[in-house]
Design a protein around this motif. Structure first.
Motif, short mmCIF file in Angstrom:
data_model
loop_
_atom_site.label_atom_id
_atom_site.label_comp_id
_atom_site.label_asym_id
_atom_site.label_seq_id
_atom_site.Cartn_x
_atom_site.Cartn_y
_atom_site.Cartn_z
N LEU A 114 0.31 5.87 7.10
CA LEU A 114 1.31 6.81 7.79
C LEU A 114 1.08 8.11 7.90
O LEU A 114 1.51 8.98 8.81
CB LEU A 114 3.28 6.80 6.91
CG LEU A 114 3.58 5.11 7.32
CD1 LEU A 114 4.87 5.83 6.09
CD2 LEU A 114 3.67 4.29 8.64
N MET A 115 0.10 8.51 7.03
CA MET A 115 -0.59 9.81 7.41
C MET A 115 -1.42 10.05 7.88
O MET A 115 -1.73 11.15 9.11
CB MET A 115 -0.28 10.96 5.77
CG MET A 115 0.57 10.79 4.61
SD MET A 115 0.82 11.53 4.13
CE MET A 115 0.21 13.53 4.23
N LEU A 116 -2.02 9.35 8.19
CA LEU A 116 -3.80 8.95 8.91
C LEU A 116 -3.61 9.77 10.25
O LEU A 116 -3.98 10.66 10.75
CB LEU A 116 -3.78 7.80 9.63
CG LEU A 116 -4.71 7.14 9.95
CD1 LEU A 116 -6.34 7.97 9.38
CD2 LEU A 116 -5.08 5.61 10.41
N SER A 175 1.35 -0.55 -2.22
CA SER A 175 1.29 0.24 -3.15
C SER A 175 1.87 1.13 -2.34
O SER A 175 1.61 2.12 -1.56
CB SER A 175 -0.32 1.47 -3.89
OG SER A 175 0.16 2.77 -3.72
N PRO A 176 3.18 1.85 -3.05
CA PRO A 176 3.86 2.91 -1.97
C PRO A 176 2.93 4.15 -1.23
O PRO A 176 3.18 4.87 -0.35
CB PRO A 176 5.07 3.52 -2.79
CG PRO A 176 5.06 2.63 -3.46
CD PRO A 176 3.55 1.86 -4.20
N SER A 177 1.84 4.71 -2.39
CA SER A 177 1.01 5.76 -1.79
C SER A 177 0.46 5.63 -1.07
O SER A 177 -0.11 6.13 -0.20
CB SER A 177 0.36 6.67 -3.04
OG SER A 177 -0.16 5.66 -4.06
N ASN A 178 -0.22 3.96 -1.16
CA ASN A 178 -1.18 3.94 0.41
C ASN A 178 -0.52 3.47 1.42
O ASN A 178 -1.27 4.36 2.64
CB ASN A 178 -1.57 2.95 -0.62
CG ASN A 178 -3.22 2.54 0.35
OD1 ASN A 178 -3.90 1.24 -0.43
ND2 ASN A 178 -3.72 2.81 1.60
N ALA A 179 0.26 3.64 1.17
CA ALA A 179 1.63 2.89 2.84
C ALA A 179 2.04 4.51 3.30
O ALA A 179 1.49 4.89 4.02
CB ALA A 179 2.93 2.41 2.26
N GLU A 180 2.12 5.43 2.42
CA GLU A 180 2.60 6.70 2.51
C GLU A 180 1.09 6.93 2.96
O GLU A 180 1.28 7.97 4.33
CB GLU A 180 2.93 7.57 1.72
CG GLU A 180 3.30 8.77 1.79
CD GLU A 180 3.51 9.87 0.68
OE1 GLU A 180 3.60 11.33 1.26
OE2 GLU A 180 3.37 9.45 -0.36
N ALA A 197 0.35 0.59 7.18
CA ALA A 197 1.26 1.10 5.74
C ALA A 197 2.34 -0.24 5.53
O ALA A 197 2.50 -0.23 4.44
CB ALA A 197 2.19 1.88 6.84
N ASP A 198 3.00 -0.75 6.48
CA ASP A 198 3.48 -2.21 5.75
C ASP A 198 3.35 -3.04 4.98
O ASP A 198 4.06 -4.41 4.30
CB ASP A 198 4.19 -3.05 7.73
CG ASP A 198 5.46 -2.43 8.27
OD1 ASP A 198 5.57 -0.85 7.71
OD2 ASP A 198 5.32 -2.28 9.30
N ARG A 199 2.22 -3.60 5.42
CA ARG A 199 1.50 -4.15 4.57
C ARG A 199 1.36 -4.36 3.18
O ARG A 199 1.00 -4.86 2.38
CB ARG A 199 -0.23 -5.39 5.72
CG ARG A 199 0.02 -6.75 4.36
CD ARG A 199 -0.91 -7.71 4.71
NE ARG A 199 -0.60 -7.73 6.23
CZ ARG A 199 -1.83 -8.84 6.58
NH1 ARG A 199 -2.56 -9.09 6.44
NH2 ARG A 199 -1.25 -9.32 8.17
N CYS A 200 0.71 -2.49 2.78
CA CYS A 200 0.20 -2.09 1.32
C CYS A 200 1.61 -2.49 -0.08
O CYS A 200 2.65 -2.23 0.41
CB CYS A 200 -0.13 -0.29 1.34
SG CYS A 200 -1.46 -0.52 3.27
N HIS A 222 -6.72 11.23 -6.00
CA HIS A 222 -6.44 11.67 -4.84
C HIS A 222 -7.17 10.93 -3.46
O HIS A 222 -8.08 9.54 -3.32
CB HIS A 222 -8.52 12.66 -5.57
CG HIS A 222 -8.70 13.84 -4.50
ND1 HIS A 222 -8.34 15.29 -5.29
CD2 HIS A 222 -9.40 13.62 -3.08
CE1 HIS A 222 -8.92 15.72 -3.82
NE2 HIS A 222 -9.59 15.33 -3.18
N VAL A 223 -7.20 11.74 -2.24
CA VAL A 223 -6.77 10.89 -1.25
C VAL A 223 -8.02 11.21 -0.41
O VAL A 223 -8.24 12.58 -0.02
CB VAL A 223 -5.26 10.84 -0.59
CG1 VAL A 223 -5.27 10.10 0.67
CG2 VAL A 223 -4.15 10.35 -1.24
#
Length: 158
Positions: free
Chosen positions: A151-153, A143-148, A138-141, A107-108
């Motif tokens: 990017l949604m911030l 985890s793909p879900s963390n990067a996403e 996002a580039d450094r994360c 959950h985010v």
């Protein structure tokens, strides 16, 4: 000790939070995991301690345990982004979960903090921290879900 019973092993609950901590200027806090040999950077994450725990309480607890930040402080703004990611648990971490559990629901949340917020890491969990602009974060994360989520911030800033 003779006659002592071994306590059953407590497995992790496959329900967790991801908390993107950020400032007004959209700089994102990333922390480096201590238990990984890779350059593993992430936002705050963590599992519920009990099934009945709310995701919000879990987010508040994990933020404090991992960064020393009180998410309920008046200068902070915790936001439930009402997003969930379901992903396969990496094979090297499945031993932490009950046999047969291979997926986790994450959950985010977002947590806006002052740029002067002090970060105090739990050294058993993380070895370093950095503030980065949201796209660089996002580039450094790892985890793909963390990067996403990074990017949604901009879509969740209030």
């Amino acid at each position: 000790m003779a006659g002592a019973l071994a306590l059953p092993r407590a497995f992790k609950i496959p329900q967790s939070v991801l908390v993107v901590i950020y400032t007004k200027s959209l700089d994102v806090l990333l922390i480096r995991r201590a238990d990984s040999s890779e350059d593993f950077w992430q936002s705050v994450t963590g599992s519920k301690d009990a099934e009945q725990d709310s995701f919000e309480d879990t987010a508040v607890r994990e933020v404090f345990e991992e960064t020393g930040i009180d998410a309920r402080h008046p200068s902070c703004q915790l936001q439930d982004w009402e997003l969930e990611n379901v992903y396969e648990i990496y094979p090297w971490w499945r031993h932490r979960y009950a046999p047969g559990v291979i997926s986790n629901t994450e959950h985010v949340f977002g947590l806006r903090v002052e740029s002067s917020t002090l970060v105090i890491l739990n050294p058993r969990e993380h070895t370093d921290w950095v503030w980065l602009p949201w796209q660089a974060a996002a580039d450094r994360c790892f985890s793909p879900s963390n990067a996403e989520a990074c990017l949604m911030l901009p879509h969740f800033v209030t």
